[in-house]
Design a protein around this motif. Structure first.
Motif, PDB file in Angstrom:
ATOM      1  N   THR A 138      -5.524 -12.271  -2.163  1.00 48.21           N
ATOM      2  CA  THR A 138      -4.324 -11.446  -2.896  1.00 48.21           C
ATOM      3  C   THR A 138      -4.535 -10.202  -3.110  1.00 48.21           C
ATOM      4  O   THR A 138      -3.630  -9.314  -3.299  1.00 48.21           O
ATOM      5  CB  THR A 138      -3.754 -12.323  -4.100  1.00 48.21           C
ATOM      6  OG1 THR A 138      -3.449 -13.847  -3.659  1.00 48.21           O
ATOM      7  CG2 THR A 138      -2.649 -11.664  -4.902  1.00 48.21           C
ATOM      8  N   TYR A 139      -5.766  -9.896  -3.576  1.00 50.47           N
ATOM      9  CA  TYR A 139      -6.084  -8.698  -3.987  1.00 50.47           C
ATOM     10  C   TYR A 139      -6.748  -7.600  -3.092  1.00 50.47           C
ATOM     11  O   TYR A 139      -7.530  -6.672  -3.544  1.00 50.47           O
ATOM     12  CB  TYR A 139      -7.066  -8.712  -5.404  1.00 50.47           C
ATOM     13  CG  TYR A 139      -6.093  -9.770  -6.335  1.00 50.47           C
ATOM     14  CD1 TYR A 139      -5.029  -9.325  -6.829  1.00 50.47           C
ATOM     15  CD2 TYR A 139      -7.023 -10.925  -6.683  1.00 50.47           C
ATOM     16  CE1 TYR A 139      -4.419 -10.028  -7.896  1.00 50.47           C
ATOM     17  CE2 TYR A 139      -5.997 -11.723  -7.687  1.00 50.47           C
ATOM     18  CZ  TYR A 139      -4.693 -11.333  -8.118  1.00 50.47           C
ATOM     19  OH  TYR A 139      -4.232 -12.030  -9.234  1.00 50.47           O
ATOM     20  N   TYR A 168      -2.178  -4.202  -0.908  1.00 50.99           N
ATOM     21  CA  TYR A 168      -1.512  -3.002  -1.411  1.00 50.99           C
ATOM     22  C   TYR A 168      -1.111  -2.078  -0.460  1.00 50.99           C
ATOM     23  O   TYR A 168      -0.040  -1.533  -0.585  1.00 50.99           O
ATOM     24  CB  TYR A 168      -2.419  -2.654  -2.572  1.00 50.99           C
ATOM     25  CG  TYR A 168      -2.848  -3.615  -3.591  1.00 50.99           C
ATOM     26  CD1 TYR A 168      -1.930  -3.798  -4.649  1.00 50.99           C
ATOM     27  CD2 TYR A 168      -4.016  -4.207  -3.676  1.00 50.99           C
ATOM     28  CE1 TYR A 168      -2.277  -4.840  -5.448  1.00 50.99           C
ATOM     29  CE2 TYR A 168      -4.488  -5.116  -4.418  1.00 50.99           C
ATOM     30  CZ  TYR A 168      -3.460  -5.545  -5.633  1.00 50.99           C
ATOM     31  OH  TYR A 168      -4.006  -6.372  -6.534  1.00 50.99           O
ATOM     32  N   LYS A 178      -4.429  -8.964 -15.011  1.00 51.36           N
ATOM     33  CA  LYS A 178      -3.078  -9.071 -14.556  1.00 51.36           C
ATOM     34  C   LYS A 178      -2.737  -7.417 -14.547  1.00 51.36           C
ATOM     35  O   LYS A 178      -1.853  -6.972 -13.567  1.00 51.36           O
ATOM     36  CB  LYS A 178      -2.048  -9.914 -15.557  1.00 51.36           C
ATOM     37  CG  LYS A 178      -2.326 -11.412 -15.421  1.00 51.36           C
ATOM     38  CD  LYS A 178      -1.433 -12.006 -16.419  1.00 51.36           C
ATOM     39  CE  LYS A 178       0.050 -11.957 -15.727  1.00 51.36           C
ATOM     40  NZ  LYS A 178       1.047 -12.721 -16.676  1.00 51.36           N
ATOM     41  N   ASP A 221      -4.006  -5.654 -11.277  1.00 49.01           N
ATOM     42  CA  ASP A 221      -3.108  -6.165  -9.978  1.00 49.01           C
ATOM     43  C   ASP A 221      -2.103  -5.021  -9.915  1.00 49.01           C
ATOM     44  O   ASP A 221      -1.952  -4.302  -8.946  1.00 49.01           O
ATOM     45  CB  ASP A 221      -2.604  -7.409  -9.994  1.00 49.01           C
ATOM     46  CG  ASP A 221      -1.689  -7.496  -9.033  1.00 49.01           C
ATOM     47  OD1 ASP A 221      -1.667  -7.465  -7.830  1.00 49.01           O
ATOM     48  OD2 ASP A 221      -0.210  -8.082  -9.264  1.00 49.01           O
ATOM     49  N   HIS A 272      -0.896  -1.898  -7.360  1.00 45.64           N
ATOM     50  CA  HIS A 272       0.231  -1.673  -6.836  1.00 45.64           C
ATOM     51  C   HIS A 272       0.960  -0.693  -7.137  1.00 45.64           C
ATOM     52  O   HIS A 272       1.661  -0.036  -6.130  1.00 45.64           O
ATOM     53  CB  HIS A 272       1.145  -3.062  -7.193  1.00 45.64           C
ATOM     54  CG  HIS A 272       2.344  -3.298  -6.312  1.00 45.64           C
ATOM     55  ND1 HIS A 272       3.591  -2.539  -6.296  1.00 45.64           N
ATOM     56  CD2 HIS A 272       2.529  -4.237  -5.367  1.00 45.64           C
ATOM     57  CE1 HIS A 272       4.415  -2.972  -5.820  1.00 45.64           C
ATOM     58  NE2 HIS A 272       3.744  -3.966  -5.043  1.00 45.64           N
TER      59      HIS A 272
END
Length: 414
Positions: free
Chosen positions: A60-61, A66, A129, A132, A136
């Motif tokens: 996800t990261y 991104y 959190k 992230d 972004h």
């Protein structure tokens, strides 16, 4: 005084607005987000959760995730899904749910106000959190999800909003969950000036929802300042996207709790233990929603109970007196052994929008006992924030949720 500015907005073309508008990125897990984006390629969740564009073996990261968000945002602008407004403007955003409306002003708030405490907080944020959303925002060069701010209602602003909403809206659609969304644009210099001046007369605003988005936007702004030592303070990165609502229009739903087990106690021993701090009354099989502060519904073994905290345990402290604190301090911790609700895997939190049947379902499926709550009030939120204190986790559930994608704030001039 609150600095609340008009801004150059990137927003959907009218025919795409209902498709683009998406619930906040953090209400979904990855699997759910993939289902939404697969069903609707125009959903802004494609950009807000760009990992949906990759197979599950891509983290996800991952940096590519991104970068994909940046590419998609630029592509949507190029292909006409999104358009750039050339003039700075405010926007009015009205949401109607179950016949009740709340109407806010879409604008940019100051990162300096956040640092100085003019924008008040009531929650802690978690670094992972924040990280992230920082990546972004920094990679896409845009803030894509508005922060939900509240302020004490002001007649001047109410009057201006009422005048604007008599005109034809820019957007007018109903989302799949039955919530009506309407948007108006305010670009007339006189009205823009009146709104800006009216907010300068408001001493503080409050983060109602979006603490992580706010903290991330501020940190990106501070990073941009370091990268641009000659900054003037007027650049877009000095501000973050927000929707500001008057307090008398807001509704907070309860944030209910479910716990996996009785901490080794038998049902009889558990009920007996509760009587040390609560009046315990069996109400039957019908779901029970408490109506007064200091009372709680409890579902256990197919039966509902009413719990009333004993008067000696009530508190006038802004935090300790909250119902979520009373339940935590006098039941969840001492009886059920849930010492830290942020990290304990035995507790889960159910937003009030899901209803009491969801509590019963969870107890049939994977939990043992559930608690229905009286919602925290907006006045309680303000009192905690004004005292410089923090609420326990999962204290407030705001509905309706603001949609992402309707308003995008680029960090460079458009």
């Amino acid at each position: 005084m609150a600095i609340v500015k008009p801004f150059q907005c990137v927003r959907p073309e009218k025919q795409y607005a209902h498709l683009v508008a998406a619930l906040p990125y953090d209400v979904y897990n990855r699997k759910e987000a993939c289902e939404v984006t697969a069903a609707n390629p125009k959903s802004f969740l494609n950009i807000d959760r760009p990992e949906t564009q990759f197979s599950d073996d891509v983290d996800t990261y991952d940096d590519r995730v991104y970068e994909k968000a940046r590419q998609m945002l630029e592509s949507w602008i190029s292909d006409g899904t999104l358009q750039k407004d050339r003039k700075k403007a405010y926007y009015i955003y009205q949401l109607i749910m179950d016949g009740r409306s709340q109407t806010g002003i879409v604008a940019c708030s100051s990162i300096d106000d956040y640092a100085k405490g003019v924008i008040k907080k009531h929650e802690n944020t978690r670094e992972e959190k924040e990280r992230d959303r920082i990546r972004h925002v920094d990679t896409t060069n845009a803030q894509t999800g508005p922060i939900f701010l509240a302020y004490r209602s002001k007649e001047t602003i109410n009057r201006l909003v009422a005048e604007v909403t008599e005109k034809s809206p820019l957007y007018d659609f109903t989302s799949d969950d039955g919530i009506s969304h309407k948007v108006w644009r305010i670009a007339e210099p006189e009205t823009v000036g009146e709104i800006e001046q009216a907010f300068l007369e408001i001493p503080v605003t409050y983060i109602a929802d979006g603490h992580h988005r706010a903290a991330s936007a501020v940190k990106v702004g501070l990073k941009r300042r370091e990268e641009n030592p000659g900054y003037t303070g007027e650049e877009p990165f000095n501000f973050f996207l927000s929707v500001l609502f008057p307090d008398d229009q807001l509704m907070i739903l309860p944030y209910n709790r479910v716990v996996k087990d009785l901490n080794g106690l038998s049902e009889e021993a558990y009920l007996k233990k509760l009587e040390e701090s609560f009046l315990v009354e069996l109400t039957g099989e019908k779901a029970y929603a408490p109506a007064q502060k200091g009372t709680f519904g409890m579902y256990l073994n197919h039966k509902w109970y009413r719990l009333t905290i004993k008067e000696s345990f009530l508190s006038k402290d802004p935090v300790k007196g909250l119902d979520v604190s009373l339940l935590q301090d006098h039941l969840l911790n001492p009886v059920l052994g849930v010492k830290d609700p942020r990290t304990d895997q035995r507790i889960d939190f159910i937003g009030g929008i899901r209803g009491l049947k969801e509590l019963e379902r969870r107890c049939e499926e994977d939990m043992t006992v559930a608690f229905s709550m009286v919602p925290t009030s907006i006045e309680e939120l303000f009192s905690v924030a004004d005292a410089g204190l923090l609420m326990p986790p999962k204290s407030t559930w705001f509905e309706p949720k603001l949609r992402s994608g309707l308003f995008i704030h680029p960090l460079s001039p458009v």
